[in-house]
Design an enzyme around this catalytic site. Structure first.
Site, mmCIF file in Angstrom:
data_model
loop_
_atom_site.group_PDB
_atom_site.id
_atom_site.type_symbol
_atom_site.label_atom_id
_atom_site.label_comp_id
_atom_site.label_asym_id
_atom_site.label_seq_id
_atom_site.Cartn_x
_atom_site.Cartn_y
_atom_site.Cartn_z
ATOM 1 N N LYS A 1 0.880 -1.181 0.000
ATOM 2 C CA LYS A 1 0.000 0.000 0.000
ATOM 3 C C LYS A 1 0.910 1.221 0.000
ATOM 4 C CE LYS A 1 -1.758 2.946 2.118
ATOM 5 N NZ LYS A 1 -1.410 4.353 1.802
ATOM 6 N N GLU B 1 9.499 1.420 11.160
ATOM 7 C CA GLU B 1 10.626 2.353 11.005
ATOM 8 C C GLU B 1 10.003 3.739 11.035
ATOM 9 O OE1 GLU B 1 12.654 4.883 9.567
ATOM 10 O OE2 GLU B 1 13.131 3.780 7.725
ATOM 11 N N CYS C 1 14.053 9.993 7.086
ATOM 12 C CA CYS C 1 13.999 9.569 8.484
ATOM 13 C C CYS C 1 15.375 9.697 9.135
ATOM 14 C CB CYS C 1 13.480 8.152 8.583
ATOM 15 S SG CYS C 1 14.297 7.011 7.470
ATOM 16 N N GLU D 1 10.249 15.880 15.066
ATOM 17 C CA GLU D 1 10.686 15.640 13.689
ATOM 18 C C GLU D 1 9.990 16.622 12.757
ATOM 19 O OE1 GLU D 1 9.370 12.001 11.597
ATOM 20 O OE2 GLU D 1 11.469 11.673 11.107
HETATM 21 P P1 NAI Z 1 2.042 8.574 7.736
HETATM 22 O O1 NAI Z 1 2.889 7.819 8.660
HETATM 23 O O2 NAI Z 1 0.620 8.809 8.159
HETATM 24 O O3 NAI Z 1 1.991 7.837 6.307
HETATM 25 C C1 NAI Z 1 2.813 6.754 5.929
HETATM 26 C C2 NAI Z 1 1.971 5.653 5.292
HETATM 27 O O4 NAI Z 1 1.019 5.164 6.233
HETATM 28 C C3 NAI Z 1 1.142 6.091 4.073
HETATM 29 O O5 NAI Z 1 1.136 5.025 3.138
HETATM 30 C C4 NAI Z 1 -0.237 6.277 4.657
HETATM 31 O O6 NAI Z 1 -1.280 6.159 3.719
HETATM 32 C C5 NAI Z 1 -0.279 5.133 5.663
HETATM 33 N N1 NAI Z 1 -1.279 5.266 6.722
HETATM 34 C C6 NAI Z 1 -1.770 6.405 7.273
HETATM 35 N N2 NAI Z 1 -2.661 6.115 8.238
HETATM 36 C C7 NAI Z 1 -2.743 4.767 8.314
HETATM 37 C C8 NAI Z 1 -3.479 3.843 9.125
HETATM 38 N N3 NAI Z 1 -4.334 4.259 10.073
HETATM 39 N N4 NAI Z 1 -3.292 2.527 8.943
HETATM 40 C C9 NAI Z 1 -2.428 2.084 8.015
HETATM 41 N N5 NAI Z 1 -1.729 2.889 7.206
HETATM 42 C C10 NAI Z 1 -1.860 4.218 7.347
HETATM 43 O O7 NAI Z 1 2.780 9.930 7.430
HETATM 44 P P2 NAI Z 1 2.254 11.313 6.799
HETATM 45 O O8 NAI Z 1 0.997 11.753 7.472
HETATM 46 O O9 NAI Z 1 2.224 11.176 5.325
HETATM 47 O O10 NAI Z 1 3.442 12.290 7.214
HETATM 48 C C11 NAI Z 1 3.431 12.921 8.489
HETATM 49 C C12 NAI Z 1 4.799 12.941 9.103
HETATM 50 O O11 NAI Z 1 5.275 11.620 9.283
HETATM 51 C C13 NAI Z 1 5.896 13.599 8.286
HETATM 52 O O12 NAI Z 1 5.862 14.972 8.421
HETATM 53 C C14 NAI Z 1 7.119 12.985 8.892
HETATM 54 O O13 NAI Z 1 7.498 13.654 10.058
HETATM 55 C C15 NAI Z 1 6.677 11.578 9.227
HETATM 56 N N6 NAI Z 1 7.106 10.614 8.191
HETATM 57 C C16 NAI Z 1 8.184 9.833 8.449
HETATM 58 C C17 NAI Z 1 8.662 8.973 7.486
HETATM 59 C C18 NAI Z 1 9.866 8.127 7.733
HETATM 60 O O14 NAI Z 1 10.540 7.756 6.803
HETATM 61 N N7 NAI Z 1 10.138 7.756 8.943
HETATM 62 C C19 NAI Z 1 8.058 8.902 6.147
HETATM 63 C C20 NAI Z 1 6.883 9.731 5.992
HETATM 64 C C21 NAI Z 1 6.453 10.562 6.988
#
Ligand code: NAI
Ligand code: MG
Length: 498
Positions: A188, A263, A297, A393
């Protein structure tokens, strides 16, 4: 005749996509209710293309396809599995330029950074391919009355939920080891950046991955991600993204007792001692925080600098920040736009927070007066460890510079974080480097460099930065469960617990 300027912005990268539907059981299918989502070009704020948006029923279909495909894939000779997975890597290399253009268009990063991600994706398939026929168990000596051995078996269906910062690369980081271990997968991708994953699904099929073994279902976190993590048919979950979403996924996984690899980002310290090569440290730290516009990250979020070299280092860092060229990804400058309007909003909010908390804005801080989600490389000094810009972050090109007086204080400030993904040390004292490597609370420590992890090295977080390890041979542990087989040779009844 010279080409018209806007020729450059033509979306040729899309021509490589044969469909923007869901990829389920080897077929392109629309969402059951016809839902779509629009992916945006962050350099223009214009929609690129509509992509099918998976609903709960579509997730169910993808998980069912993966379940059905699993037994045959598990029982495929490991050397054959390895050859197929290697072929995926070869095809990615063959299409590296096209894939990089597609990723750059959808995500915003400069095309040469996207190319590096794509080559890294190929490397994951190549690296794990060679492990397919080396997944061995052990023989356990329990005495003459019993033959005892272990086998390492795949879980079944691996759910991969990927973020938008390295979409294609992280697809490969999870799918390659999952496949090699004999699992089927449902991916996904993030709603902001679904395109490269759709293309990679197609390359997997072309390489000979059987129908149903790799399914790709773009969609929103809710309903698609949520339905996937709650599904009874999922046996293992790999997630990269934010802490709150990771916590939600872990809670969902608790219901079905499903193992998770998480992660979850960081607030990574880069400690600079007076004996460091300051020129080099400034280069590594700016690369660490401005690459992919800081949306990494493992970004170098916090420079923790000895007070005696603070002024000197900041001057060098500011000089690099101010000479950073910013342009759309296809122009391949130093930095592109950030991924979305939401992310730009989040970053500018943190810049305001930093200023109102009393940090000094040394450079940057402004969004660009043009279309697209562009923000300047930004450097704050006089950052106190208690400030939000030192603790949270930001996920943007914003560096917080703190200072320290002695080594103990440097370690204390570095470890004073709920995160623990990576940490860096810049010093020419080898003893100090080892001492700090031991004391820093992080899954990865870099000495005199940044982004020191490779496909071959285990990567993951201490503390809230996550659970489990990606990359390296250790990642295979996330995709394998151990079975112990006890065979009676010449024994009497044993009581349990003996
Ligand atoms: P997110 O963690 O919500 O999104 C990442 C993935 O999770 C996407 O595919 C999203 O559709 C999915 N997702 C969202 N809610 C979910 C749920 N309830 N169940 C299962 N899957 C779900 O991150 P978002 O909102 O796009 O970004 C917010 C912040 O997260 C960023 O500003 C950053 O600080 C952090 N982030 C960290 C990352 C990393 O590499 N550690 C990557 C992306 C975001
Ligand atoms: Mg996009």
């Amino acid at each position: 005749m010279s080409e018209p300027i806007d020729q450059k912005r033509e979306p040729e990268p899309l021509e490589q996509l044969s469909s923007t539907d869901l990829y389920v059981d080897g077929e392109w299918v629309p969402a059951t209710d016809g839902s779509t989502l629009e992916t945006i070009d962050p350099a223009t704020e214009e929609p690129i293309v509509a992509v099918a948006a998976a609903q709960a029923d579509d997730i169910d279909a993808a998980v069912t396809a993966a379940r059905d495909a699993f037994p045959d894939w598990r029982d495929t000779d490991p050397d054959e599995r390895g050859r197929i997975v290697y072929e995926v890597g070869r095809l990615i290399r063959d299409h590296a330029d096209d894939l990089a253009a597609l990723e750059s268009l959808d995500q915003g990063k400069p095309v040469s950074q996207a190319k590096s991600d794509v080559i890294g994706a190929a490397r994951y398939f190549e690296y794990y391919a060679g492990a397919a026929d080396k997944i061995e168990g052990t023989s356990v000596p329990v005495g003459p009355e019993q033959v005892d051995y272990t086998v390492r078996e795949p879980y079944g269906v691996s759910a991969q939920i990927t973020p938008w910062n390295f979409p294609g690369n992280l697809f490969a980081r999870g799918v390659a080891p999952a496949l090699v271990a004999g699992n089927a997968t449902v991916v996904k991708p993030a709603e902001q950046t679904p395109l490269s994953s759709l293309r990679l699904a197609e390359l997997c099929a072309e390489a000979g991955v059987p129908d149903g073994v790799v399914n790709v279902v773009p969609g929103f976190g809710d309903p698609a991600g949520k339905a996937l993590t709650e599904h009874e048919g999922v046996d293992q979950i790999t997630f990269t993204g934010s802490v709150p979403t990771g916590q939600r996924i872990m809670t969902a996984a608790a219901e079905t007792v499903t193992p998770v690899t998480l992660e979850l980002g960081g607030k990574n310290p880069a400690i600079v001692f007076p004996d460091a090569d300051l020129e080099a440290a400034a280069e590594w730290i700016t690369t660490g925080i401005f690459t992919n516009a800081g949306q990494i990250c493992s970004a170098a979020d916090r420079a923790i600098v000895h007070e005696s070299v603070h002024e000197d280092l900041v001057e060098k860092i500011v000089e690099i920040a101010e000479s950073t060229e910013i342009a759309p990804g296809s122009d391949d400058a130093d930095m592109g736009p950030v991924v979305s309007a939401e992310q730009l909003e989040k970053i500018t909010r943190y810049i305001d927070v930093g200023t109102s908390e009393g940090a000094t804005l040394e450079t940057g801080g402004e969004t660009l007066e043009r279309e697209g989600y562009f923000v300047e490389p930004t450097v704050f000094t006089d950052v106190d460890p208690e400030m939000r810009i030192a603790r949270e972050e930001i996920f943007g090109p914003v560096l917080s510079v703190l200072s320290f007086a002695d080594e103990a204080e440097a370690v204390e400030v570095a470890n004073d974080s709920e995160y623990g993904l990576v940490a860096g040390v810049f010093t020419s004292d080898v003893t100090r480097a080892h001492r700090l490597a031991r004391r820093l609370e992080a899954g990865n420590v870099y000495v005199n460099k940044w982004f020191g992890d490779t496909n071959q090295t285990p990567f993951g977080g201490y503390k809230r930065s996550g659970i489990g390890r990606e990359k390296g041979l250790e990642a295979l542990d996330s995709y394998l469960q151990t079975k112990n087989v006890a065979i009676n040779v010449d024994g009497d009844a044993d009581l349990p617990g003996s």
